[in-house]
Structure formats: structure tokens, C-alpha cells
Write a protein that holds these residues in place. Structure first.
Motif, PDB file in Angstrom:
ATOM      1  N   PRO A 100     -62.098  91.639 -31.610  1.00 51.28           N
ATOM      2  CA  PRO A 100     -63.559  91.430 -30.798  1.00 51.28           C
ATOM      3  C   PRO A 100     -63.443  92.812 -29.757  1.00 51.28           C
ATOM      4  O   PRO A 100     -64.122  93.871 -29.112  1.00 51.28           O
ATOM      5  N   GLU A 117     -64.543  79.161 -21.493  1.00 48.93           N
ATOM      6  CA  GLU A 117     -64.886  78.510 -23.067  1.00 48.93           C
ATOM      7  C   GLU A 117     -63.757  79.567 -23.881  1.00 48.93           C
ATOM      8  O   GLU A 117     -63.094  80.482 -24.253  1.00 48.93           O
ATOM      9  N   ASP A 170     -62.754  85.298 -23.964  1.00 50.73           N
ATOM     10  CA  ASP A 170     -64.485  86.080 -24.119  1.00 50.73           C
ATOM     11  C   ASP A 170     -64.032  87.283 -24.101  1.00 50.73           C
ATOM     12  O   ASP A 170     -63.309  87.906 -22.784  1.00 50.73           O
ATOM     13  N   PRO A 171     -63.692  88.127 -25.135  1.00 44.70           N
ATOM     14  CA  PRO A 171     -63.290  89.712 -25.281  1.00 44.70           C
ATOM     15  C   PRO A 171     -64.010  90.375 -24.411  1.00 44.70           C
ATOM     16  O   PRO A 171     -63.595  91.730 -24.332  1.00 44.70           O
ATOM     17  N   ILE A 172     -64.793  90.648 -24.149  1.00 42.06           N
ATOM     18  CA  ILE A 172     -66.039  91.310 -22.992  1.00 42.06           C
ATOM     19  C   ILE A 172     -65.436  91.629 -21.628  1.00 42.06           C
ATOM     20  O   ILE A 172     -64.767  92.794 -21.303  1.00 42.06           O
ATOM     21  N   ARG A 218     -72.892  82.890 -22.363  1.00 39.63           N
ATOM     22  CA  ARG A 218     -72.158  83.975 -23.287  1.00 39.63           C
ATOM     23  C   ARG A 218     -72.843  84.339 -24.440  1.00 39.63           C
ATOM     24  O   ARG A 218     -73.739  84.059 -24.294  1.00 39.63           O
ATOM     25  N   ILE A 219     -72.831  86.359 -24.190  1.00 40.36           N
ATOM     26  CA  ILE A 219     -73.432  86.872 -25.502  1.00 40.36           C
ATOM     27  C   ILE A 219     -72.188  86.817 -26.702  1.00 40.36           C
ATOM     28  O   ILE A 219     -71.063  86.668 -26.878  1.00 40.36           O
ATOM     29  N   LEU A 232     -71.126  86.871 -30.125  1.00 37.65           N
ATOM     30  CA  LEU A 232     -70.311  88.713 -30.436  1.00 37.65           C
ATOM     31  C   LEU A 232     -70.777  88.276 -32.120  1.00 37.65           C
ATOM     32  O   LEU A 232     -70.118  89.287 -32.608  1.00 37.65           O
TER      33      LEU A 232
END
Lengths: 313, 101
Positions: A134, B53, B57-59, A119-120, A122
């Protein structure tokens, strides 16, 4: 106990969604297919909320179910007027079912086999982004290129759609011409909904910096306000070339581009927002983008210019 | 099986249903519905993958929102093409192979 309840809810939602999708694909009659598709979109929005992806839930509800639903309903009306509702029975069912089933099977296999990606992180960039949500930071800061090009794609789609107008109709107002019966449901709601929608749409954009919401969700609510006002006869559909409407279409992408270029001057790079300017620049781009998204989406639903031949909608 | 897997598999099922609708139907408006099912199924699959998770995840979320908007623009263009075809020929289906000269 709650775990079992959660799983039960997910199973129920999954079954409902697949059933409405099946009815939209294989059910009798185009009108019914469209109505099932809208129901499907609303259920899907609820599932996105269950996943904790509230921004996507809003987008799916207002665009996936709402605007696409209106678009398809209007298309069904246009096909009816052109006497083109013929819906020949499905052909090559076995081959099509095999193709669909094999893609589904491959994805099921992928879901259980593919590893969790790295995971990136942030956290550090978020602190420098000036906003709390976000998703907004990704859309307007970290991946601003995507969003800039997306706003131009919307314009390109609208230009492509206008190109489909007939020569004789090029100067006619956009869309099929809306007629609301005086005192009917539409003309009453047409007066009630726009002010509420206006406030809600603007609030969604403003709140989107720090909470759920954003330019696309808010802009879509405003697009709905424009559509309701046109359908209720409060606002007239413009013609191609109306200067104020064209300015509204180009304003968002234009401000976005200029802000991107201005960032080169203040030390970042094209569309690279330095932390001290991040918040005001993000909010400015969002506000400008909202106006253009609202007008573009509404005009995409309304369609190319069309000669009104006295028929109702 | 977890709830997340249920939703991901629902997404996989939607993609299959959409592909079926896209291939089997001659009525073009039904194909637009099929295309939209493929799109939203793919988004659900992708979104579920991004929710494995916590927090979500916002992306992927941002990419999905972009995708929903672009899918709408493509649908609007497709609907306009279908309407233009229907007004010109009186039908909203493509010609059969045998009808082509």
C-alpha cells in the motif's frame, strides 16, 4: 507478560534515542555529535520496524542515518580543512530550552487530547492499483503528484548546490577528490560492496511493488554503491555537464511526466492510472525514478565541483 | 501508558531537543543536526499517530518517506552553503549582532 515486555522495550528504545539525540545536540566536539547522530538514526530505524512501518524503517536507515551521516562526516572534514571547526559554547540556553520544552509540552498535550481521525478506506483503490504494497500504491499512484514534485525538488537541490561552486572551480570534478590507500580497508571493501549493493538495491525496487521496499530505498542503496565506488577510486567523480550523468538525473522525472501525460490519452487524467495499466506503468516509473534517485542522492553527498589541492579526504 | 504513547512522546521530546540545538548553537553544522532532529521527531510523532489502529496506516508512511528524502536534500543544500561560507570566511558561524555594520 509479553505486554509488559513490549512496554519495557519501547521505554528502553525511547530512553536510548533521547540520550543519543541529547549527546548529538549538547555533547562536546562536532565529530562526536555527528557520530551520535548516526547512532541515533539507526536506533530510530529499529523503532520504525517496531511500529510495523518497515518501508519507513528502511528509508530512515539508509537515508536518515546512512546518507545524512556520510554527508555530515564529509562536511566535518571540509570544515576541518577550512579551519572552521570552532564550536562556540551555546548561548541563550535558557530561552532555547524554554522554546523547545514548550513545543514538546504542546505536542504531549495534543497526543492525549486529539481525537482519532476518520481513516481513509484504501481497500477498493488498492484492488485497482496493481500492486500489493500500500505504501508503494500511495507514493506512485494515489499521491503521484507528491512524488513527481519530490523528484523535481531533489533536482532543484542539486542545481542549487552546484550554484555554490566558485567560478574558477566550475570545470573541476565534483567533490573534494577521494583518495583510498591501496590495500586499505576502503579499497578492499570498495571492491566487495558494490556488486552486493547493486543486487540488493535492484531487488528492493522490484520487491517494493508487493513487499517492503521501493524506489527511494532501493535508489538510496544504489547511491551508496556509486559513493563507495568513487571513494575507493573505482569510479571517477564526473564534472558538471557530463551528458550521461545529466541524462541519468533527468530520466526519472522525465519518464514520470511523460507517463502522467500518456494517462490522459488512455482515458484517465494526468497521473490517473486506469486499473488495466496500473501495474506496468507503476513499475516503469519506479525503475526510471530509481536511476535518477540513485544518481541525484549520490551527487548531493559528493557536493559542488572543487579544485583538488592534493590534500586527502 | 501504552508503548505507542512512549514512542509518540519520544518524538515530542526529540522535537524539543532539536529546537534547542537549532536556537542555542552558533556552529552551523550543529544547527543542521538540530534541524534533522526536529524533522525525525516530527515523523515519529506522526507515524505513531498513524499506528494507533492496525494495520499501520500507509498514507502517513508514504508522506514520511517523502519527508525523509526532502529533509536529506535540504540538509545537503545547507551543508554546501556552510562549506562555501567556511571557505570564504574561515568560519562556520554566523556573525554576532554586534559585528554587523
Amino acid at each position: 507478560m509479553t505486554l509488559a515486555l513490549d512496554l519495557g522495550l519501547d521505554l528502553a528504545f525511547g530512553a536510548l534515542i533521547l540520550a543519543t539525540a541529547l549527546a548529538a545536540v549538547a555533547g562536546q566536539g562536532l565529530f562526536r555529535a555527528v557520530v551520535f547522530f548516526i547512532t541515533y538514526g539507526l536506533l530510530l530505524a529499529l523503532v520504525w520496524a517496531r511500529l510495523g512501518a518497515y518501508d519507513v524503517a528502511l528509508a530512515e536507515g539508509v537515508i536518515g542515518a546512512g546518507l545524512t551521516g556520510v554527508l555530515l562526516l564529509m562536511a566535518q572534514g571540509r570544515l576541518r580543512r577550512a579551519d572552521a571547526l570552532a564550536d562556540p559554547p551555546a548561548r541563550g540556553k535558557l530561552a532555547a530550552a524554554l522554546a523547545g520544552a514548550s513545543v514538546t509540552a504542546a505536542l504531549v498535550w495534543a497526543w492525549f487530547t486529539l481525537p482519532l481521525p476518520q481513516r481513509i478506506d484504501l481497500d477498493a483503490p488498492m484492488a485497482a492499483s496493481g500492486v500489493e504494497n500500500p505504501v508503494t500504491a500511495v507514493l506512485l499512484n494515489f499521491r503521484a503528484w507528491d512524488t513527481l514534485l519530490e523528484s523535481i525538488v531533489l533536482l532543484a537541490a542539486l542545481v542549487g548546490l552546484w550554484m555554490l561552486a566558485r567560478d574558477a572551480e566550475w570545470r573541476a570534478p565534483l567533490g573534494p577528490g577521494f583518495h583510498a590507500r591501496a590495500g586499505g580497508v576502503l579499497s578492499v571493501f570498495g571492491r566487495l560492496l558494490p556488486p552486493v549493493g547493486l543486487i540488493y538495491g535492484v531487488w528492493l525496487v522490484w520487491a517494493g511493488a508487493d513487499q517492503t521496499g521501493g524506489a527511494f530505498q532501493g535508489g538510496t542503496v544504489l547511491a551508496a554503491v556509486i559513493l563507495v565506488a568513487m571513494m575507493a577510486g573505482l569510479a571517477r567523480a564526473p564534472r558538471v555537464g557530463a551528458p550521461a550523468w545529466h541524462a541519468a538525473l533527468a530520466f526519472g522525472p522525465g519518464v514520470f511526466l511523460l507517463a502522467g501525460i500518456a494517462m490522459i490519452a488512455v482515458g484517465g487524467g494526468f497521473l490517473t492510472l486506469p486499473p488495466e495499466f496500473a501495474k506496468p506503468v507503476t513499475v516503469t516509473i519506479e525503475a526510471a525514478l530509481t536511476l535518477s534517485i540513485a544518481v541525484t542522492l549520490a551527487l548531493l553527498v559528493v557536493g559542488p565541483p572543487e579544485q583538488q589541492n592534493g590534500g586527502g579526504t | 501508558m501504552s508503548g505507542l504513547s512512549v514512542l509518540a512522546l519520544t518524538g515530542a521530546g526529540l522535537i524539543g531537543l532539536g529546537i534547542y540545538g537549532l536556537l542555542a548553537h552558533a556552529q552551523l553544522l550543529r544547527r543542521v543536526i538540530g534541524f534533522n532532529l526536529v524533522g525525525s521527531g516530527l515523523f515519529l510523532f506522526f507515524g505513531a499517530a498513524g499506528a494507533r489502529e492496525m494495520p499501520v496506516d500507509p498514507i502517513p508512511q508514504a508522506l514520511i518517506i517523502t519527508g525523509i528524502v526532502v529533509a536529506f536534500a535540504a540538509s545537503a543544500l545547507a551543508v554546501a552553503l556552510i562549506t562555501a561560507l567556511a571557505r570564504a570566511t574561515g568560519r562556520a558561524t554566523l556573525p554576532e549582532e554586534s559585528e554587523r555594520s
